[in-house]
Design a protein around this motif. Structure first.
Motif, mmCIF file in Angstrom:
data_model
loop_
_atom_site.group_PDB
_atom_site.id
_atom_site.type_symbol
_atom_site.label_atom_id
_atom_site.label_comp_id
_atom_site.label_asym_id
_atom_site.label_seq_id
_atom_site.Cartn_x
_atom_site.Cartn_y
_atom_site.Cartn_z
ATOM 1 N N THR A 45 -3.973 -2.575 -2.974
ATOM 2 C CA THR A 45 -3.920 -3.459 -1.739
ATOM 3 C C THR A 45 -2.362 -3.038 -2.158
ATOM 4 O O THR A 45 -1.314 -2.990 -0.977
ATOM 5 N N SER A 48 -1.375 0.146 -1.383
ATOM 6 C CA SER A 48 -0.744 1.002 0.353
ATOM 7 C C SER A 48 -0.028 -0.342 1.136
ATOM 8 O O SER A 48 0.324 0.523 2.355
ATOM 9 N N ALA A 49 -0.335 -1.465 0.761
ATOM 10 C CA ALA A 49 0.531 -2.194 1.636
ATOM 11 C C ALA A 49 1.600 -2.594 1.420
ATOM 12 O O ALA A 49 2.914 -3.283 2.299
ATOM 13 N N THR A 52 4.015 -6.865 1.180
ATOM 14 C CA THR A 52 4.204 -7.627 2.264
ATOM 15 C C THR A 52 3.913 -9.548 2.201
ATOM 16 O O THR A 52 3.262 -9.994 1.561
ATOM 17 N N VAL A 55 0.351 -9.990 1.686
ATOM 18 C CA VAL A 55 -0.535 -8.556 0.592
ATOM 19 C C VAL A 55 -1.516 -10.094 0.290
ATOM 20 O O VAL A 55 -2.473 -9.051 -0.171
ATOM 21 N N LEU A 58 -4.666 -9.657 2.683
ATOM 22 C CA LEU A 58 -5.330 -8.409 2.492
ATOM 23 C C LEU A 58 -5.808 -7.704 0.880
ATOM 24 O O LEU A 58 -6.997 -7.727 1.074
#
Length: 92
Positions: A45, A48-49, A52, A55, A58
């Motif tokens: 995670t 890829s993200a 943020t 996060v 996610l």
């Protein structure tokens, strides 16, 4: 040691009794899959993200999905993994 403490079952916390030894066959894969899927999904995670604001949200979603797959797989595959380990490790 008091006479009453020798007959009582050991507890986890707040008087909740520990599970019997035969439960280890499920508890160990449960904990292992929980920890491993959490770490792997966190790495995936974050990669890829990125860092943020959402996060954590996610990651928790990814973790729950990963764990839902990982736990049954670990339970099913553990006997095979033990046999494979026995091919390279002297388990006597």
């Amino acid at each position: 040691m008091h006479a009453s403490s020798s007959t009582s079952r050991p507890t986890i916390v707040a008087g909740i009794p520990k599970l019997p030894a035969r439960s280890a066959a499920v508890v160990i894969p449960f904990l292992l899959s929980l920890l491993m899927s959490g770490v792997v999904s966190a790495i995936s995670t974050l990669r890829s993200a990125g860092w943020t604001p959402d996060v954590l949200h996610l990651w928790l979603g990814a973790w729950m999905l990963s764990w839902a797959v990982a736990f049954p797989l670990v339970v099913v595959l553990l006997p095979t993994v033990r046999r494979l380990a026995g091919l390279v490790v002297d388990l006597r």
